[in-house]
Write a protein that holds these residues in place. Structure first.
Motif, PDB file in Angstrom:
ATOM      1  N   GLU A  46     -75.268 -63.492 -56.261  1.00  0.00           N
ATOM      2  CA  GLU A  46     -76.711 -63.690 -56.133  1.00  0.00           C
ATOM      3  C   GLU A  46     -77.282 -64.229 -57.434  1.00  0.00           C
ATOM      4  O   GLU A  46     -76.924 -63.788 -58.526  1.00  0.00           O
ATOM      5  N   VAL A  47     -78.187 -65.198 -57.332  1.00  0.00           N
ATOM      6  CA  VAL A  47     -78.870 -65.751 -58.504  1.00  0.00           C
ATOM      7  C   VAL A  47     -80.368 -65.719 -58.253  1.00  0.00           C
ATOM      8  O   VAL A  47     -80.836 -66.000 -57.151  1.00  0.00           O
ATOM      9  N   GLY A  48     -81.129 -65.356 -59.269  1.00  0.00           N
ATOM     10  CA  GLY A  48     -82.578 -65.337 -59.135  1.00  0.00           C
ATOM     11  C   GLY A  48     -83.053 -64.280 -58.164  1.00  0.00           C
ATOM     12  O   GLY A  48     -82.350 -63.342 -57.811  1.00  0.00           O
ATOM     13  N   THR A  49     -84.280 -64.459 -57.695  1.00  0.00           N
ATOM     14  CA  THR A  49     -84.895 -63.489 -56.790  1.00  0.00           C
ATOM     15  C   THR A  49     -85.382 -64.133 -55.502  1.00  0.00           C
ATOM     16  O   THR A  49     -86.183 -63.558 -54.787  1.00  0.00           O
ATOM     17  N   GLU A  50     -84.904 -65.347 -55.192  1.00  0.00           N
ATOM     18  CA  GLU A  50     -85.394 -66.080 -54.020  1.00  0.00           C
ATOM     19  C   GLU A  50     -84.342 -66.189 -52.930  1.00  0.00           C
ATOM     20  O   GLU A  50     -84.361 -67.110 -52.129  1.00  0.00           O
ATOM     21  N   GLY A  51     -83.402 -65.259 -52.876  1.00  0.00           N
ATOM     22  CA  GLY A  51     -82.377 -65.293 -51.841  1.00  0.00           C
ATOM     23  C   GLY A  51     -81.353 -66.383 -52.015  1.00  0.00           C
ATOM     24  O   GLY A  51     -80.702 -66.792 -51.045  1.00  0.00           O
ATOM     25  N   GLN A  52     -81.200 -66.902 -53.221  1.00  0.00           N
ATOM     26  CA  GLN A  52     -80.208 -67.942 -53.476  1.00  0.00           C
ATOM     27  C   GLN A  52     -78.952 -67.331 -54.081  1.00  0.00           C
ATOM     28  O   GLN A  52     -78.972 -66.245 -54.646  1.00  0.00           O
ATOM     29  N   SER A  53     -77.852 -68.079 -53.975  1.00  0.00           N
ATOM     30  CA  SER A  53     -76.560 -67.576 -54.446  1.00  0.00           C
ATOM     31  C   SER A  53     -75.764 -68.721 -55.046  1.00  0.00           C
ATOM     32  O   SER A  53     -76.036 -69.900 -54.813  1.00  0.00           O
ATOM     33  N   LEU A 101     -68.940 -63.467 -65.814  1.00  0.00           N
ATOM     34  CA  LEU A 101     -68.188 -64.533 -66.477  1.00  0.00           C
ATOM     35  C   LEU A 101     -68.668 -65.925 -66.104  1.00  0.00           C
ATOM     36  O   LEU A 101     -68.527 -66.868 -66.895  1.00  0.00           O
ATOM     37  N   LEU A 102     -69.232 -66.098 -64.902  1.00  0.00           N
ATOM     38  CA  LEU A 102     -69.556 -67.436 -64.417  1.00  0.00           C
ATOM     39  C   LEU A 102     -71.025 -67.804 -64.547  1.00  0.00           C
ATOM     40  O   LEU A 102     -71.357 -68.988 -64.682  1.00  0.00           O
ATOM     41  N   LEU A 103     -71.925 -66.842 -64.495  1.00  0.00           N
ATOM     42  CA  LEU A 103     -73.355 -67.137 -64.421  1.00  0.00           C
ATOM     43  C   LEU A 103     -74.059 -66.871 -65.740  1.00  0.00           C
ATOM     44  O   LEU A 103     -73.632 -66.000 -66.510  1.00  0.00           O
ATOM     45  N   PRO A 104     -75.153 -67.587 -66.008  1.00  0.00           N
ATOM     46  CA  PRO A 104     -75.980 -67.241 -67.166  1.00  0.00           C
ATOM     47  C   PRO A 104     -76.542 -65.829 -67.007  1.00  0.00           C
ATOM     48  O   PRO A 104     -76.843 -65.379 -65.902  1.00  0.00           O
TER      49      PRO A 104
END
Length: 334
Positions: free
Chosen positions: A63-70, A107-110
């Motif tokens: 999961e990335v951010g808070t808008e349901g994106q991945s 390891l992969l995401l900011p």
């Protein structure tokens, strides 16, 4: 937490190159697959279309951010190296896959993009899994070439990190070829009937239970529940950054002490004898402190250590004496 942006990907590529050994180690611990990432060839593809991936493998959803994106990592696995338990993992297997997803999220995401959700699913056909990805103009694809060790041979393949994307929910419950979806269809009707036959007093009892579950404030009243951390993602950002600190890890085969006069006579061909049997366990030291023991194993053409016992350092407690009667502890005010 912000969403994943196109300008984040050059730094992500650099992070994958620098953390290639850690990423490979996460897969080795989770599914016993030895992989070597060709860090020099990791790059962002010119096209944002989902890559052509054939065969079975793992889909890691981060999961990335808070808008349901991945961000989605597709990791095809040759049949020669796939564990037999992977399509239907037990509780231990599910725990290992969950840990894999949590480690890869770090390891992969900011650090300021990673969300709280990280999952690992096995798909018998990764190409079919791509049908539920919804891409946008910000979507980018990172190609991660790697070699997977299968016995005495190495199999070249490529893994792909795709993001940000939205996942459609109609096939989300089908991580292992539809088994969970079929089970849900069989149980949906009985669950609905059970809900209709529940007594009318259930909502009131549920509300009472929620009030009882709330922790008490100092004045005895109900307060707001503070969730306990269940994964690395639940930890504060500063704490998670501490987990990236590199520490020296070494395996001690044996130790001995010799007079300096004997050491000065060392030369090529001299055999030094140690008072340790070749069958005794080896010590694993982190930052100079022994934390575990294990046995030597062969991982491909490399040397490895299979841990058999953890030996954490002894905990030390300092007893604080209460203040003597009649003496007041000085208070400090700002």
């Amino acid at each position: 937490m912000r969403s994943l942006l196109p300008e984040d990907f050059p730094a992500m590529v650099q992070g994958i190159r620098e953390g290639a050994a850690e990423i490979a180690g996460a897969f080795l611990r989770a599914i016993d697959v030895a992989v070597r990432i060709d860090d020099a060839d990791v790059k962002v593809l010119e096209t944002a279309d989902p890559p052509n991936v054939a065969g079975a493998g793992l889909e890691i959803v981060l999961e990335v951010g808070t808008e349901g994106q991945s961000a989605v990592l597709w990791a095809p696995l040759p049949q020669e190296v796939r564990p037999a338990w992977l399509p239907s993992p037990d509780a231990t297997g599910e725990s290992r896959l969950a840990t894999l997803a949590q480690e890869l999220s770090v390891l992969l995401l900011p650090g300021d993009c990673a969300g709280e959700k990280a999952e690992t699913h096995f798909h018998a056909d990764l190409a079919a899994a791509g049908s539920r990805l919804s891409l946008s103009e910000a979507t980018r694809v990172v190609a991660i070439p790697c070699e997977i060790q299968a016995g005495d041979q190495s199999i070249a393949t490529s893994w792909y990190l795709i993001g940000p994307v939205s996942l459609s929910t109609e096939k989300a419950a089908e991580p292992s070829g539809g088994a969970k979806t079929e089970q849900a269809n069989h149980t949906a009707q009985p669950n609905a009937q059970a809900a209709r036959s529940a007594p009318a007093a259930a909502p009131a009892k549920l509300a009472e239970k929620r009030v009882e579950d709330r922790p008490s404030q100092p004045d005895g009243g109900p307060g707001k529940r503070t969730p306990e951390p269940r994964s690395v993602r639940d930890l504060p950002l500063l704490t998670r950054s501490l987990l990236r600190i590199r520490v020296p890890v070494q395996v001690t085969l044996a130790e001995t002490r010799r007079p300096l006069s004997e050491v000065l006579q060392f030369a090529p061909g001299v055999i030094i004898q140690f008072n340790k049997s070749c069958d005794e366990p080896l010590e694993l030291q982190i930052n100079g402190r022994t934390v575990a023991v294990g046995e030597a194993v062969k991982v491909g053409d490399k040397f490895g250590l299979r841990l058999t016992k953890m030996t954490p350092p002894p905990e030390r407690y300092i007893r604080l004496a209460p203040p003597a009667k009649g003496k007041q502890v000085p208070s400090h005010s700002s």
